[in-house]
Scaffold this active site. Structure first.
Site, PDB file in Angstrom:
ATOM      1  N   PRO A   2       5.934   7.822  -8.977  1.00 48.53           N
ATOM      2  CA  PRO A   2       7.129   8.398  -8.780  1.00 48.53           C
ATOM      3  C   PRO A   2       8.137   7.894  -7.548  1.00 48.53           C
ATOM      4  O   PRO A   2       7.550   7.732  -6.559  1.00 48.53           O
ATOM      5  CB  PRO A   2       6.561   9.943  -8.556  1.00 48.53           C
ATOM      6  CG  PRO A   2       5.232   9.900  -8.961  1.00 48.53           C
ATOM      7  CD  PRO A   2       4.619   8.355  -8.888  1.00 48.53           C
ATOM      8  N   GLU A   3       9.295   7.971  -8.098  1.00 50.08           N
ATOM      9  CA  GLU A   3      10.348   7.538  -6.886  1.00 50.08           C
ATOM     10  C   GLU A   3      11.125   8.727  -6.607  1.00 50.08           C
ATOM     11  O   GLU A   3      10.872   9.811  -6.960  1.00 50.08           O
ATOM     12  CB  GLU A   3      11.195   6.324  -7.374  1.00 50.08           C
ATOM     13  CG  GLU A   3      10.344   5.124  -7.678  1.00 50.08           C
ATOM     14  CD  GLU A   3      10.907   3.903  -7.021  1.00 50.08           C
ATOM     15  OE1 GLU A   3      11.384   4.072  -6.081  1.00 50.08           O
ATOM     16  OE2 GLU A   3      10.067   2.927  -7.545  1.00 50.08           O
ATOM     17  N   LYS A  61       9.363  10.783  -0.001  1.00 50.86           N
ATOM     18  CA  LYS A  61       8.680  11.363  -1.208  1.00 50.86           C
ATOM     19  C   LYS A  61       7.543  12.303  -0.908  1.00 50.86           C
ATOM     20  O   LYS A  61       6.754  12.765  -1.764  1.00 50.86           O
ATOM     21  CB  LYS A  61       7.908  10.089  -1.758  1.00 50.86           C
ATOM     22  CG  LYS A  61       8.918   8.974  -2.176  1.00 50.86           C
ATOM     23  CD  LYS A  61       7.873   8.003  -3.142  1.00 50.86           C
ATOM     24  CE  LYS A  61       8.975   6.787  -3.212  1.00 50.86           C
ATOM     25  NZ  LYS A  61       7.764   5.855  -3.932  1.00 50.86           N
ATOM     26  N   ARG A 117      -5.132   9.127 -10.822  1.00 49.13           N
ATOM     27  CA  ARG A 117      -5.799   8.186  -9.744  1.00 49.13           C
ATOM     28  C   ARG A 117      -5.823   8.688  -8.450  1.00 49.13           C
ATOM     29  O   ARG A 117      -6.679   7.950  -7.635  1.00 49.13           O
ATOM     30  CB  ARG A 117      -4.820   6.934  -9.380  1.00 49.13           C
ATOM     31  CG  ARG A 117      -4.492   6.281 -11.237  1.00 49.13           C
ATOM     32  CD  ARG A 117      -3.418   5.098 -11.129  1.00 49.13           C
ATOM     33  NE  ARG A 117      -4.271   4.211 -10.400  1.00 49.13           N
ATOM     34  CZ  ARG A 117      -3.378   2.857 -10.232  1.00 49.13           C
ATOM     35  NH1 ARG A 117      -2.293   2.920 -10.570  1.00 49.13           N
ATOM     36  NH2 ARG A 117      -3.911   1.893  -9.494  1.00 49.13           N
ATOM     37  N   ARG A 269       3.130  -6.520  -4.752  1.00 48.06           N
ATOM     38  CA  ARG A 269       3.812  -6.156  -5.866  1.00 48.06           C
ATOM     39  C   ARG A 269       4.745  -7.336  -6.220  1.00 48.06           C
ATOM     40  O   ARG A 269       4.371  -8.470  -6.142  1.00 48.06           O
ATOM     41  CB  ARG A 269       4.397  -4.934  -5.529  1.00 48.06           C
ATOM     42  CG  ARG A 269       3.807  -3.614  -5.544  1.00 48.06           C
ATOM     43  CD  ARG A 269       4.454  -2.605  -5.155  1.00 48.06           C
ATOM     44  NE  ARG A 269       4.512  -2.350  -3.598  1.00 48.06           N
ATOM     45  CZ  ARG A 269       5.502  -1.766  -3.134  1.00 48.06           C
ATOM     46  NH1 ARG A 269       6.013  -0.339  -3.763  1.00 48.06           N
ATOM     47  NH2 ARG A 269       5.896  -1.599  -1.866  1.00 48.06           N
TER      48      ARG A 269
END
Ligand SMILES: [Zn+2]
Length: 297
Positions: A2-3, A61, A117, A269
């Site tokens: 989620p951003e 976030k 997760r 990444r």
């Protein structure tokens, strides 16, 4: 993952549906979900029992629900977390970790923390109703009305480190994840390894504007899913399919110039960029960063 726009959608949904309700039952199905709470699982539940939810706030976030005790229920969705609002009795989700029963004038609703997760988690922040001390070091995000644009531009231009790394630095600006960083850089035509010291004020201001636009567009897309009594964040909104120009498009033609988008490894990444619209900066090797005085002008 989620951003920030998705997290803001969740915050707005919680603000609409749970404020004024009281927590009447807490069921921690997996202790790992509350591992960061210093009180432990039982203490976590005790601190929430009977409390009324007074505000839904966000910094980057992280989001939190302010309690009438002055504490806060603080959460981070991590890689795969979701906060769902369900009618009591709805079948459990497979990865349901914590269930809260909320009762208010409109009846009862369950708020569920679902996380496959479990990189995310929840805790009760002592005295954290206004701003939890655990996250006070995190900078404001570009969608925050109190974000200081001029200060951000000045700080970026004083640092030699690459501008993408700076966009991801949560103490400088929060909420910009890998996807939005790549998209904002593509829009601005700037390579992520350009040192902040080599950018003009206008370039940094442009980059900030593009980051804001990308995030606002995503917010608009995600904002519609909320009218149902269902708060969902999975980072896979339709926005990502339709509107990305760089991220995840390795080998596909650039929407601006047609050159194939390239992917390079970046901080465990990937970074995606256009080789033509976002040229690799010259002389950005280790040596020039470590020894800036020797660079020719
Ligand atoms: Zn291009």
């Amino acid at each position: 993952m989620p951003e920030l726009p998705e997290v803001e959608v969740v915050r707005a949904g919680l603000a609409r549906h749970v404020l004024g309700t009281t927590v009447t039952a807490i069921d921690v199905l997996h202790p790992r979900a509350v591992r960061r709470d210093p009180r432990g699982t039982a203490g976590f539940a005790d601190a929430l029992q009977g409390r009324t939810l007074e505000a839904a706030r966000r910094r980057g976030k992280y989001l939190w629900l302010a309690l009438d005790s002055g504490d806060a229920l603080l959460g981070h969705l991590g890689m795969s977390g979701q906060l769902l609002l369900q009618h009591p009795g709805t079948a459990d989700e497979r990865h349901l970790r914590v269930r809260f029963l909320l009762e208010g004038s409109g009846g009862a609703v369950e708020m569920r923390f679902v996380d496959q997760r479990m990189f995310g988690g929840l805790l009760v922040s002592a005295g954290g109703a206004v701003l939890p001390p655990e996250i006070a070091h995190i900078a404001r995000d570009p969608l925050d009305t109190e974000f200081d644009d001029d200060l951000f531009v000045d700080r970026v231009r004083r640092r030699v480190s690459g501008v993408k790394r700076q966009l991801l630095d949560q103490t400088l600006i929060s909420g910009i994840g890998n996807i939005y960083a790549d998209e904002a850089l593509w829009r601005a035509g700037i390579h992520g390894e350009r040192p902040g010291t080599r950018l003009t004020k206008r370039q940094v201001a442009d980059l900030l504007r593009h980051a804001r636009e990308v995030m606002t567009a995503a917010l608009g897309e995600g904002g519609t899913s909320f009218d149902a009594l269902y708060v969902d964040v999975n980072g896979e909104s339709g926005y990502f399919d339709r509107s990305l120009h760089a991220y995840g498009r390795e080998g596909l033609p650039c929407d601006r110039c047609g050159a194939p988008i390239r992917r390079v490894a970046f901080m465990n990444r990937s970074s995606y960029s256009c080789p033509r619209c976002q040229p690799v900066p010259r002389r950005i090797g280790r040596r020039s960063v470590a020894d800036p005085g020797t660079r020719p002008h």
